[in-house]
Design a protein around this motif. Structure first.
Motif, PDB file in Angstrom:
ATOM      1  N   GLY A  11       0.846  -1.187   0.000  1.00 58.51           N
ATOM      2  CA  GLY A  11       0.000   0.000   0.000  1.00 58.51           C
ATOM      3  C   GLY A  11       0.885   1.242   0.000  1.00 58.51           C
ATOM      4  N   THR A  17      -2.200   6.963  -7.605  1.00 60.14           N
ATOM      5  CA  THR A  17      -1.628   8.168  -8.237  1.00 60.14           C
ATOM      6  C   THR A  17      -1.309   7.890  -9.707  1.00 60.14           C
ATOM      7  N   MET A 140       8.855   4.964  -8.155  1.00 58.97           N
ATOM      8  CA  MET A 140       7.964   6.013  -7.628  1.00 58.97           C
ATOM      9  C   MET A 140       8.666   6.797  -6.533  1.00 58.97           C
ATOM     10  N   ARG A 141       8.555   8.112  -6.606  1.00 57.32           N
ATOM     11  CA  ARG A 141       9.238   9.030  -5.672  1.00 57.32           C
ATOM     12  C   ARG A 141      10.739   8.806  -5.710  1.00 57.32           C
ATOM     13  N   ILE A 167       9.267   8.578 -11.386  1.00 64.94           N
ATOM     14  CA  ILE A 167       8.509   9.786 -11.053  1.00 64.94           C
ATOM     15  C   ILE A 167       9.070  10.323  -9.725  1.00 64.94           C
ATOM     16  N   ALA A 168       9.499  11.566  -9.747  1.00 67.45           N
ATOM     17  CA  ALA A 168      10.108  12.146  -8.545  1.00 67.45           C
ATOM     18  C   ALA A 168       9.047  12.521  -7.517  1.00 67.45           C
ATOM     19  N   SER A 170       6.873  14.832  -5.298  1.00 62.71           N
ATOM     20  CA  SER A 170       6.391  16.212  -5.409  1.00 62.71           C
ATOM     21  C   SER A 170       5.106  16.379  -4.604  1.00 62.71           C
ATOM     22  N   TYR A 173       1.414  16.016  -6.131  1.00 59.44           N
ATOM     23  CA  TYR A 173       0.617  14.788  -6.256  1.00 59.44           C
ATOM     24  C   TYR A 173      -0.372  14.666  -5.102  1.00 59.44           C
ATOM     25  N   LEU A 174       0.051  15.111  -3.943  1.00 56.00           N
ATOM     26  CA  LEU A 174      -0.820  15.058  -2.762  1.00 56.00           C
ATOM     27  C   LEU A 174      -2.026  15.977  -2.941  1.00 56.00           C
TER      28      LEU A 174
HETATM   29  N1  ADP Z   1       5.583  11.014  -6.677  1.00 55.30           N
HETATM   30  C1  ADP Z   1       4.955  11.326  -5.539  1.00 55.30           C
HETATM   31  N2  ADP Z   1       5.319  12.422  -4.809  1.00 55.30           N
HETATM   32  C2  ADP Z   1       4.700  12.730  -3.673  1.00 55.30           C
HETATM   33  N3  ADP Z   1       3.665  12.057  -3.158  1.00 55.30           N
HETATM   34  C3  ADP Z   1       3.245  10.964  -3.822  1.00 55.30           C
HETATM   35  C4  ADP Z   1       3.861  10.538  -5.039  1.00 55.30           C
HETATM   36  N4  ADP Z   1       3.217   9.430  -5.458  1.00 55.30           N
HETATM   37  C5  ADP Z   1       2.254   9.175  -4.566  1.00 55.30           C
HETATM   38  N5  ADP Z   1       2.263  10.096  -3.572  1.00 55.30           N
HETATM   39  C6  ADP Z   1       1.370  10.154  -2.398  1.00 55.30           C
HETATM   40  O1  ADP Z   1       1.564   8.982  -1.625  1.00 55.30           O
HETATM   41  C7  ADP Z   1       0.333   8.544  -1.060  1.00 55.30           C
HETATM   42  C8  ADP Z   1       0.083   7.102  -1.473  1.00 55.30           C
HETATM   43  O2  ADP Z   1      -0.077   7.048  -2.884  1.00 55.30           O
HETATM   44  P1  ADP Z   1      -1.233   6.189  -3.567  1.00 55.30           P
HETATM   45  O3  ADP Z   1      -1.188   6.487  -5.017  1.00 55.30           O
HETATM   46  O4  ADP Z   1      -2.511   6.376  -2.841  1.00 55.30           O
HETATM   47  O5  ADP Z   1      -0.675   4.710  -3.291  1.00 55.30           O
HETATM   48  P2  ADP Z   1      -1.425   3.290  -3.386  1.00 55.30           P
HETATM   49  O6  ADP Z   1      -2.590   3.464  -4.288  1.00 55.30           O
HETATM   50  O7  ADP Z   1      -0.383   2.359  -3.928  1.00 55.30           O
HETATM   51  O8  ADP Z   1      -1.818   2.924  -1.985  1.00 55.30           O
HETATM   52  C9  ADP Z   1      -0.734   9.510  -1.557  1.00 55.30           C
HETATM   53  O9  ADP Z   1      -0.964  10.452  -0.554  1.00 55.30           O
HETATM   54  C10 ADP Z   1      -0.093  10.158  -2.785  1.00 55.30           C
HETATM   55  O10 ADP Z   1      -0.584  11.471  -2.994  1.00 55.30           O
END
Ligand code: ADP
Ligand code: MG
Length: 207
Positions: A11, A17, A140-141, A167-168, A170, A173-174
């Protein structure tokens, strides 16, 4: 119709995202896009409900039942967001209907260990063995200039899977997650575009 699944057993690694960004990219290019969500938390579904009406439309792909019903034939891109821990029959069923699987992986040691088992399960399924389904990794990140990136590449070597892009991290995305928009809707910078482009190209490529 191109059918894309975004999956990883951990998770928080970026599945939702990636799913909503992939959906919005193609929607912005006038494609008919359906977004489905196998996750009980329904993050993509909620994101879709919050999406302002004036943005490129993304339709809801209803996959609430036990069987997977594909979106209507006129759909160009069907994107499937999935829950953490997807495995066994449910994973196999999903693999039977998709063409491409995007696996977001972070550079955390724990994520890599969890992902190892997932790769092993994936590679044992018929759809993957017969090369009917293409698997691509998205860091990712991850900043490609860091040691974390080198470590991730090292980890991936044994699986012979392509690292499609990174993907860096940032804050944007939040913010996007809460408001039903993506970075593409709000005008992505060139830096963002450079990170996403290889993935979007890979998604439309034939194997
Ligand atoms: N590249 C990124 N930079 C910053 N925050 C990110 C990035 N990718 C995802 N997040 C944040 O991380 C959290 C988890 O991401 P999410 O896409 O919900 O993961 P999953 O669906 O795998 O559980 C979310 O709050 C999302 O906004
Ligand atoms: Mg999610």
């Amino acid at each position: 119709m191109r059918k894309i699944m975004v999956a990883n057993p951990k998770g928080g690694c970026g599945k939702s995202t990636l799913s909503v960004h992939i959906a919005s990219w193609f929607a912005r290019h006038d494609e008919i896009v359906y977004l489905g969500d196998l996750d009980r938390q329904q993050s993509s579904r909620h994101w879709l409900e919050a999406r302002p009406d004036n943005l490129s439309p993304i339709l809801h792909w209803d996959i609430s039942g036990d069987d997977f019903h594909l979106p209507p034939k006129h759909c160009n891109f069907a994107i499937l967001d999935t829950p953490a821990g997807l495995h066994g029959k449910r994973l196999k069923d999903a693999l039977n209907i998709v063409d491409k699987v995007v696996v977001p992986v972070s550079a955390s040691r724990f994520d890599m260990l969890a992902t190892r088992e997932f790769f092993e399960e994936l590679s044992a399924t018929k759809a993957v063995r017969k090369e009917r389904v293409d698997i691509g990794i998205v860091g990712m990140r991850i900043d490609v200039r860091t040691h974390a990136y080198a470590q991730l590449l090292e980890f991936l070597k044994e699986f012979h899977l392509p690292m499609v892009t990174c993907i860096a991290q940032s804050q944007r995305y939040l913010q996007a997650a809460d408001t039903g928009v993506t970075l593409f809707d709000s005008g992505a910078s060139t830096a963002i575009d450079i990170q996403w482009r290889p993935l979007l190209n890979w998604l439309v490529s034939r194997h």
